[in-house]
Design an enzyme around this catalytic site. Sequence first.
Site, PDB file in Angstrom:
ATOM      1  N   LYS A  78     -50.616 -53.288  33.700  1.00 19.21           N
ATOM      2  CA  LYS A  78     -50.277 -52.975  35.097  1.00 19.21           C
ATOM      3  C   LYS A  78     -49.963 -51.486  35.203  1.00 19.21           C
ATOM      4  CE  LYS A  78     -47.148 -54.444  38.854  1.00 19.21           C
ATOM      5  NZ  LYS A  78     -45.996 -55.314  39.228  1.00 19.21           N
ATOM      6  N   SER A 159     -46.791 -58.291  43.358  1.00 17.31           N
ATOM      7  CA  SER A 159     -47.458 -57.011  43.286  1.00 17.31           C
ATOM      8  C   SER A 159     -48.424 -56.866  42.117  1.00 17.31           C
ATOM      9  CB  SER A 159     -46.414 -55.896  43.201  1.00 17.31           C
ATOM     10  OG  SER A 159     -45.695 -55.963  41.980  1.00 17.31           O
ATOM     11  N   SER A 183     -43.246 -60.912  41.433  1.00 18.56           N
ATOM     12  CA  SER A 183     -44.534 -60.234  41.281  1.00 18.56           C
ATOM     13  C   SER A 183     -45.374 -60.622  40.072  1.00 18.56           C
ATOM     14  CB  SER A 183     -44.324 -58.726  41.235  1.00 18.56           C
ATOM     15  OG  SER A 183     -44.209 -58.238  42.536  1.00 18.56           O
TER      16      SER A 183
HETATM   17  N1  GLN Z   1     -42.924 -59.460  46.871  1.00 18.27           N
HETATM   18  C1  GLN Z   1     -41.652 -58.942  46.481  1.00 18.27           C
HETATM   19  C2  GLN Z   1     -41.422 -57.596  47.128  1.00 18.27           C
HETATM   20  O1  GLN Z   1     -42.236 -57.204  47.881  1.00 18.27           O
HETATM   21  C3  GLN Z   1     -41.528 -58.899  44.991  1.00 18.27           C
HETATM   22  C4  GLN Z   1     -42.118 -57.694  44.383  1.00 18.27           C
HETATM   23  C5  GLN Z   1     -41.932 -57.649  42.911  1.00 18.27           C
HETATM   24  O2  GLN Z   1     -41.528 -58.622  42.275  1.00 18.27           O
HETATM   25  N2  GLN Z   1     -42.174 -56.472  42.357  1.00 18.27           N
HETATM   26  O3  GLN Z   1     -40.453 -56.950  46.910  1.00 18.27           O
END
Ligand code: GLN
Length: 496
Positions: A78, A159, A183
Site C-alpha cells: 500500500k 482505503s 480500511s
Molecule cells: N473509512 C474510514 C475513514 O474514512 C476508515 C479509513 C481507514 O481505516 N484508514 O476514515
Amino acid sequence: MSALAGLTLARARDGLKAGDFSSVELTKAHIKAVEAVRPLNCYITETPERALEMAAASDKRLASGEAGAMEGLPVAIKDLFCTKGTLTTAGSHILDGFEPPYESTVTANLFAAGAVMLGKTNMDEFAMGSSNMTSHYGPVENPWKRNGDAQAKLVPGGSSGGSASAVAARAALAATGTDTGGSIRQPASFTGIVGLKPTYGRCSRWGIVAFASSLDQAGPMTRTVRDSAIMLGAMAGFDRKDTTSVDTPVPDYQAALGGDARGLKIGIPKEYRIDGISAEIEALWQQGIDWLKSAGAEIVDISLPHTKYALPVYYIVAPAEASSNLARYDGVRYGLREAGQTLQEMYENTRAAGFGAEVKRRVLIGTYVLSAGYYDAYYLKAQKVRSKIAGDFRDAWDKVDLVLAPTAPSAAFGQGENMDDPIAMYLNDVFTVPASLAGLPAVSVPAGLSSQGLPLGLQLIGRPFDEETVLRAGRIVEDAAGFSAAPGFVAAEMAK
Ligand code: GLN
C-alpha cells in the site's frame, strides 16, 4: 492468466521450496498480471525491475537453503508505507515526488523475510475513505461485476482499495494494508479476500504515513486465512522506533490453524443489528452463526452497549489526530510546493493545492473539535466514550472468546455512489470502527455472495493479541463458506 499468478501464498512458497519454479518465474508471471489489470488502476507505481532483482536474490537464498518465511513471494505494498528510494504518495498530490530516505519497519520486515515488491498500491488520499474514490491517482476498480451488468464499475472499498483489487485480481499474491477504522476489512469484504487488522501495537507504525496515530495498524490482505497467518508472522514484531509497539513474542500463527470450534464461545452483539440492516447481511450473519455452531462453538448473545457511539466517536478522534498529523505538510519538508509572496502564503497555496476535498474536510473537523471551547465538548467527550467502548469489549471477554459480526453493511457499490453524502459514506464503517477504537484484532473472511453476485465478508473480533483464535475461527468460516471466486469475476479473463 498464468497459473503461477493464481496460486495462494502458501502454495507458491511450497512450490519455490520444492524447486517447481523459481522466484524469477513467479515474479515474471506477476509482472504480466500487473500489466494486464492496469485498467483497474490498482497500482500507483509499478516496480518491475526492483521486483526482478529481489527475485533473483531470493532464488540464490532458496538455492543455498537460507529462505525466509516470505522468500521469493511477490507482494504489493500500500502506498502509505514508506519505501526507501521508491515514490510514496499516500494517494495525495501533496506528496508529489516524495522518495523516502528510509524504509518502514513493516516493509523492512517483509523484505528481510524475502518478500518481493511488485509495486505500490493505490488508496484513498491519506487513507481517508471507504471507496478509493478520494485518491489523487484516480479511482480503483473492483474486479467483481454485478450479475448481468458488465458495464457498471464498482468500488473495491477503501482505503486499501488498490491492495484489495490487486490481490482479488491475481495481480499480487498478497498485499499490505492499513486499517484505522476499517480500511483493511471493508475492502477485503468488497473484493472477496481475507483482510486482517492486528491488535494495535502488533505491527510497527514506524515509516507508515500517519493518519490517526492511536488507531492506525498495518495488516495482511490475502486470498486465504492461512496466507494471512503467514504474512502477519513476517510483518509483526516489536520495534523500538514505535513507542506504541508492544514487546510480546510473535507466535507461529500458522500453528493456530486447523481443528474445529469446540471450546470456543462466540459472542453475537445485539447492538450490531442496526436499523435498516439489509436482509441479505442478516442472513449471512446467521449463516456464520450456524457454521460456527456446527463446528462445535457455543453461541452466546452479548451486549456491547456503547456501540451506537462508535461511529461519531471515530469521526471526532480520527480527524482530530489527522489534523495534527497533517500539519507537517507545509511545502517545506515533503513533496509539493506552491509558491507564494510570503511564507504563510506558500503554506496556504501548497495545502490548498495539495490536499483533496475529503482530507480538507477532515482537517477542518479535526481542528474544530480540538479548538479552545470545543475541545471539552467534543474531543475529550469522545475520548471518554472511546474508553467505554473498549470497556464493553473487556466485559465481553469474560463471557466469550470472539465476536462475530458482518464486516460491512452492503456489498461493493458503484463508482460515484454515496459521493454527495459524506455521512452515507461514513456508514460503511459502522461494523469496523468499534474494534479499531478498542485496538482489537479483527479479520474479514469472504463468506458468501450477495443477490447480485458480489462478495460479502464476515468479521471476527478477538481479545488483544489473540490473533491466533481470530485466525483459527476465520479458517472455519472460510472452509464452511467454500468461497469460490468464480461468479461475476472478470479479472481472470482480463489477465489471460
Ligand atoms: N473509512 C474510514 C475513514 O474514512 C476508515 C479509513 C481507514 O481505516 N484508514 O476514515
